[in-house]
Design a protein around this motif. Structure first.
Motif, short mmCIF file in Angstrom:
data_model
loop_
_atom_site.label_atom_id
_atom_site.label_comp_id
_atom_site.label_asym_id
_atom_site.label_seq_id
_atom_site.Cartn_x
_atom_site.Cartn_y
_atom_site.Cartn_z
N VAL A 264 0.52 -0.95 -0.10
CA VAL A 264 -0.41 0.12 0.24
C VAL A 264 1.13 1.38 -0.28
N VAL A 265 1.99 1.65 0.84
CA VAL A 265 2.73 2.42 0.65
C VAL A 265 3.34 2.69 -0.69
N SER A 266 3.84 2.11 -1.02
CA SER A 266 4.59 1.73 -2.31
C SER A 266 3.62 2.03 -3.49
N ILE A 267 2.20 2.11 -3.31
CA ILE A 267 1.62 2.31 -4.39
C ILE A 267 1.10 3.65 -4.30
N ALA A 268 0.54 4.79 -3.23
CA ALA A 268 0.42 5.04 -2.93
C ALA A 268 1.64 6.44 -2.76
N VAL A 269 3.30 5.95 -2.74
CA VAL A 269 3.97 6.58 -2.66
C VAL A 269 4.34 7.66 -4.42
N LEU A 270 4.32 5.69 -5.15
CA LEU A 270 4.57 6.07 -6.09
C LEU A 270 3.19 6.94 -6.85
N ALA A 271 2.25 6.74 -6.87
CA ALA A 271 1.39 7.99 -6.99
C ALA A 271 1.85 9.53 -6.58
#
Length: 318
Positions: A210-217
């Motif tokens: 979840v953190v990876s997707i949120a930060v990537l966005a």
């Protein structure tokens, strides 16, 4: 008005250094003492002071790192008052680092995790130190931030019958790196669980994913000003997209902002409104519906001038 740029920049860099240093300590401490540890470590002690729970060495490394990563990401990516953020990161870092050090020390030189030493003294010292660190975090992070006064901003002369488009893009390589690292940890935990004797640890995989997707966005934006209004596309794939019609924009201007002024990096909510903060410096700021939105992009003044002209032209149409 007094310039607080130096102090705000120092706070941002201090937060980044503290977060990275704590994560490094949590991950590196057990492997550094690997020669004196077994494949499983005692990680929980009962009321009698005797160990009654354990984790494999790899989980003892990744679980505190996952907790710390989620804690830092929550403080950075979501709204939090600066003193509260300082207290949470300071006390949380000391608490996790102290607990990790106590666990490693208790397990050293014991052939079986059932024989690990008590951690009562270390636990009490860690809790006291965490409270003290939280108090220091509050005291060192207090600084009022006064919102900038609204203004109408510049305008651009557009000849009759001519159409103009303004495009700009900004990316933050550090956020992209953080997204890659957290995504790699989630993938590694999944592969270890699938390829090993244990089941995948979803309580570890899900937060990192979840953190990876949120930060990537929030790691990059593409901004477009055209006759239809303003479009801000997030992430490397240009999705999601926020749109404002030109007629709904009250004004636009360029304004210098820093991460500390808006509460950190990424998609931020603060007293200055919503800010997509990817780097310090010029931001394109608009007001629509009584609310401010800002995004850090290059050549923001030209984009604001074109947007003001388009908004004025749309407002004059019957």
């Amino acid at each position: 008005m007094k310039d607080h740029g130096g102090s705000t920049g120092g706070f941002a860099w201090g937060t980044a250094a503290w977060s990275a240093g704590t994560l490094t300590l949590l991950v590196a401490l057990p492997p550094m003492a690997r020669s004196g540890l077994r494949d499983r470590l005692a990680t929980h002690w009962g009321a009698s002071g005797q160990p009654d729970g354990s984790l494999p060495l790899w989980a003892a490394v990744l679980v505190p790192a996952a907790i710390w990563t989620v804690l830092v990401a929550t403080a950075v990516l979501w709204r939090a008052a600066r003193p509260l953020r300082g207290a949470v990161l300071a006390s949380g870092g000391v608490l996790l680092a102290g607990a990790q050090a106590s666990i490693v020390w208790a397990n050293l030189r014991h052939p079986d995790w059932h024989d690990a030493d008590p951690v009562t003294v270390g636990a009490v010292a860690t809790v006291v130190a965490a409270f003290a660190a939280g108090a220091v975090g509050v005291l060192t992070s207090r600084r009022p931030v006064a919102p900038a006064a609204p203004g109408r901003g510049p305008r651009m002369d557009i000849p009759e019958g001519e159409r103009r488009v303004w495009l700009s893009r900004t990316a933050n390589p550090w956020l992209s790196l953080l997204a890659a690292v957290t995504g790699a940890v989630a993938l590694a935990a999944l592969l270890v669980g699938i390829g090993g004797p244990a089941e995948p640890v979803w309580s570890l995989i899900a937060p990192f994913a979840v953190v990876s997707i949120a930060v990537l966005a929030c790691s990059s934006v593409r901004v477009r000003v055209a006759e239809r209004g303003l479009d801000v596309a997030f992430g490397p794939f240009g999705w999601p997209v926020r749109h404002w019609d030109a007629a709904d924009i009250e004004w636009a201007r360029a304004e210098d902002r820093t991460p500390a002024q808006v509460g950190g990096w990424g998609y931020r909510l603060s007293g200055l409104g919503v800010t997509v903060m990817l780097r310090s410096g010029a931001c394109l700021v608009i007001r629509s519906g009584g609310r401010d939105f800002a995004v850090s992009v290059d050549d923001a003044e030209r984009g604001a001038a074109l947007l003001n002209s388009l908004a004025g032209s749309r407002a004059r149409r019957p």
